[in-house]
Write an enzyme that holds these catalytic residues in place. Structure first.
Site, PDB file in Angstrom:
ATOM      1  N   SER A 181       0.530  -1.046  -0.246  1.00 34.91           N
ATOM      2  CA  SER A 181      -0.484   0.026   0.043  1.00 34.91           C
ATOM      3  C   SER A 181       0.269   1.187  -0.176  1.00 34.91           C
ATOM      4  O   SER A 181       0.726   2.504  -0.455  1.00 34.91           O
ATOM      5  CB  SER A 181      -1.127   0.086   1.437  1.00 34.91           C
ATOM      6  OG  SER A 181      -2.161  -1.681   1.050  1.00 34.91           O
ATOM      7  N   SER A 182       2.065   1.533   0.349  1.00 36.79           N
ATOM      8  CA  SER A 182       3.277   3.194   0.638  1.00 36.79           C
ATOM      9  C   SER A 182       4.033   1.664   0.381  1.00 36.79           C
ATOM     10  O   SER A 182       4.564   1.498   0.950  1.00 36.79           O
ATOM     11  CB  SER A 182       2.740   3.596   2.308  1.00 36.79           C
ATOM     12  OG  SER A 182       3.020   2.743   2.811  1.00 36.79           O
TER      13      SER A 182
END
Length: 724
Positions: A31-32
């Site tokens: 996600s990041s």
């Protein structure tokens, strides 16, 4: 080769030879970028799925790894090029199996997830994760996949909800770190303080003081640009994070500063929130919408160090809203000659009156017109309209009367304001010179501390020192020019000039150097609203003025009207003319008697003329001659003299003459006396009567095209004396 687990042996039975001939896609996502750096074990597990695909029967050359979405959220497929590539491969019938460490890695949005399932079901591709393989075309597997997709979307919602709740709870205590505007820095402890640089603070205070003086963002921007003042910005990212950088001012930055509650010491959170309707693909918008103060999530006054008071901040917001170019706002003062532009309101409907400018021989004249009923509701006529010159002159006289008692105080305040402005600018110049001296000293010390043998470094340091010296000299020369043109203290001659100007307020008001914009700003400083109500169609206008302190005054204004029958005292005037005519007085004698008795004609003339009295007597059918029959005085059938036809149609001769010039009335000239002869039969007379019955100003709105330019022809509201 990795051996299959028992549950994988059962799932492998779903793999057919047709699917083995196609690609197996390993989709990898986190996600990041922080997760990519800190959670590398998860990345290794996802890349290890390549061995799992080989164990299921695929050849290593037929394994496609898509890892373009590392560091991207699965909440949407808009910015995920890897997911879009996966969907394209499935749609082209190239994929037999899609493997992921878990289903939420593929998508956390129900829309994207069900689209992927439908494409896999149509193309015959399988989906797989750590729990096994699924066939989207099979009902039971589809039910299980749908449940997993729903749980993934709900999980994302719960994660966001927990994070938002924690963030909001911290913000309610005033401890959440929010981005700080120009003029503030955040200490390592998290405390927000004023920027320690004195020049930065001085510029911020100058911005707010100048806005209070000029009241418009554009005027504030021009002031900063004219004086060469720059804004000190602390860099928020990059290798020089936290360093001070000086940038030229711009409109958007100034608007952000004026709107920000931080400068008033207010800690605010939730001013802008995302609106999903504005966050659409292909639109250059973040979806953030500015909320009203009552919708802010957190509002804590006095939490931060302040540059201005809360009252000043709210006054700035009100001023910015009033300067907006909207129908419900008065707008900023511009260069037009209408002094009540933005202040005039219709006394009948309460709407703000628009300004229309008309070109006349003497120049451009304004007109106040309330056309909201016409534009919004399709009304046939506007509420009311009146010439702007009379209203402007009336309000200007009221302003001068209000300013006259305070002339001495105005002169003293003006001198103090001039000196205060020059002192503030001089302080900023002193700090700029001090900063330039610091830069020179730093460059000198760096040059002297360098090793003489390292010529590669010394040469560059020498150039930096020379550049700093050149910048210091240039800045010193600019400061000398500034001091020479704007000394800090006023001379006795300048003070005497300010006092003399303040004592002659009326002369200063009408001076050629005083612009219409200056007059508008002075009127707006004293008056907030002017309501105009025309009494019927007469010359009387009720004027209600609301002063800055809330006090209201009412007066009656006399405006010029086009026709004599529009006068409010027309019945008394007509009766008096009949009585004087019955006494056998001439038109000149009647005109003198009416002037002596206080009667006044319409339009802008001061006294009655014999011609106007003759026309009025003809209209009242008292002593005027009757219309001659056709054929008399050398006229043929359907031929008229100008005065006879004007009397027959009950209209001014000047207006009928303009109709001749516009080609609406046929005419010719006698050969011998060279007088004008008009031609009008019964049909033409009916058409002229219908044209006469149309509302005043009908032709100017329709922009009629005429053979002769109208610029040289007197209009319906002007007098003319044609040589007939």
């Amino acid at each position: 080769m990795t051996a299959l687990m028992p549950w994988e042996t059962v799932s492998a039975s779903k793999v057919s030879s047709r699917q083995l001939e196609r690609l197996v896609v390993i989709y990898i996502r986190q996600s990041s970028m922080q997760q990519v750096l800190d959670h590398q074990e998860s990345t290794r597990l996802q890349y290890a799925l390549v061995d799992r695909a080989v164990a299921l029967g695929w050849v290593a050359d037929r394994v496609l790894v898509i890892d373009e979405d590392l560091g991207k959220s699965g909440a949407s497929a808009v910015a995920r090029s890897g997911f879009q590539r996966l969907v394209s491969e499935i749609g082209l019938d190239h994929v037999g199996l899609v493997l992921g460490i878990e289903m939420p890695r593929l998508a956390r949005s129900g829309r994207d997830w069900y689209q992927l399932m439908e494409l896999c079901a149509i193309s015959g591709a399988l989906l797989g994760d750590a729990d096994g393989l699924y066939d989207p075309a099979d009902y039971n597997d589809r039910l299980l996949l749908g449940l997993k997709g729903t749980m993934a979307e709900a999980e994302l919602h719960l994660i966001k909800q927990r994070m938002q709740a924690g963030r909001l709870n911290k913000a309610r205590r005033g401890e959440l770190s929010v981005p700080l505007p120009i003029g503030y820095v955040r200490r390592p402890s998290g405390e927000a303080v004023l920027d320690p640089d004195e020049q930065v603070q001085a510029v911020v205070r100058l911005v707010f003081s100048k806005f209070a003086e000029f009241t418009t963002t554009h005027a504030l921007l021009r002031c900063l640009v004219d004086h060469g003042i720059e804004l000190g910005v602390r860099l928020r990212s990059g290798p020089d994070k936290g360093e001070l950088e000086w940038r030229r001012p711009n409109r958007m930055t100034l608007q952000i500063m004026l709107h920000s509650p931080v400068y008033a010491g207010i800690y605010a959170y939730g001013r802008r929130r995302v609106d999903a309707r504005r966050q659409q693909p292909g639109r250059p918008s973040t979806g953030r919408v500015v909320r009203g103060e009552q919708e802010w999530l957190v509002f804590i006054p006095g939490m931060l160090p302040a540059y201005i008071s809360e009252e000043t901040w709210r006054a700035n917001l009100a001023q910015l809203a009033a300067d907006a170019s909207r129908s419900d706002a008065r707008g900023s003062a511009r260069a037009g000659s209408a002094l009540l532009s933005g202040l005039a309101r219709c006394g009948r409907c309460g709407k703000r009156m628009a300004v229309q400018y008309h070109t006349r021989e003497k120049g451009t004249v304004p007109e106040y017109r309330c056309s909201r009923q016409v534009g919004d509701y399709g009304a046939a006529r506007p509420c009311q309209s009146l010439a702007g010159a009379c209203a402007d002159a009336f309000v200007s006289a009221q302003i001068l009367d209000a300013l006259s008692p305070a002339a001495l105080e105005v002169s003293l305040r003006a001198a103090e304001q001039v000196e205060a402005d020059r002192t503030a600018l001089e302080e900023i110049w002193a700090k700029r010179l001090e900063r330039a001296a610091i830069a020179v000293d730093r460059a000198r010390r760096c040059y002297r501390l360098a090793e003489a043998e390292n010529r590669l470094v010394v040469r560059q340091l020498e150039k930096d020192w020379e550049q700093a010296l050149a910048d210091q000299q240039r800045l010193s020369e600019e400061h000398d020019r500034f001091v020479r043109t704007r000394p800090t203290c006023l001379t006795p001659a300048e003070r005497a000039a300010i006092t003399a100007l303040a004592s002659d307020i009326e002369g200063l008001w009408h001076a050629p150097t005083t612009t219409d914009k200056d007059r508008k700003e002075l009127i707006r400083a004293l008056i907030t609203d002017v309501r105009l109500t025309v009494q019927g169609e007469s010359e009387r206008v009720a004027v209600t003025r609301t002063w800055a302190g809330g006090h209201t005054t009412e007066d009656i204004l006399v405006r010029p009207v086009a026709r004599i029958d529009q006068l409010s005292n027309y019945p008394q005037l007509a009766a008096r003319v009949r009585a004087l005519d019955a006494q056998g007085l001439t038109s000149r004698q009647i005109a003198a008697r009416l002037d002596a008795e206080g009667f006044r004609p319409p339009k802008r003339i001061e006294h009655f003329t014999p011609n106007s009295i003759t026309t009025l007597r003809r209209r009242l059918r008292t002593g005027a001659r009757a219309c001659p029959a056709p054929g008399r005085d050398g006229l043929g059938e359907h031929e008229w003299r100008l005065s006879d036809l004007a009397h027959h149609l009950d209209m001014p001769e000047a207006t009928l003459y303009t109709w001749i010039q516009r080609g609406w009335v046929a005419s010719r000239r006698d050969e011998a006396p060279h007088r004008l002869v008009l031609i009008a039969d019964d049909a033409a007379l009916a058409e002229l009567r219908e044209r006469r019955s149309r509302p005043h100003g009908y032709y100017s709105r329709l922009r009629w095209t005429t053979p002769d330019p109208l610029a040289t022809v007197p209009g319906d509201d002007q007098t003319a004396s044609p040589n007939l």
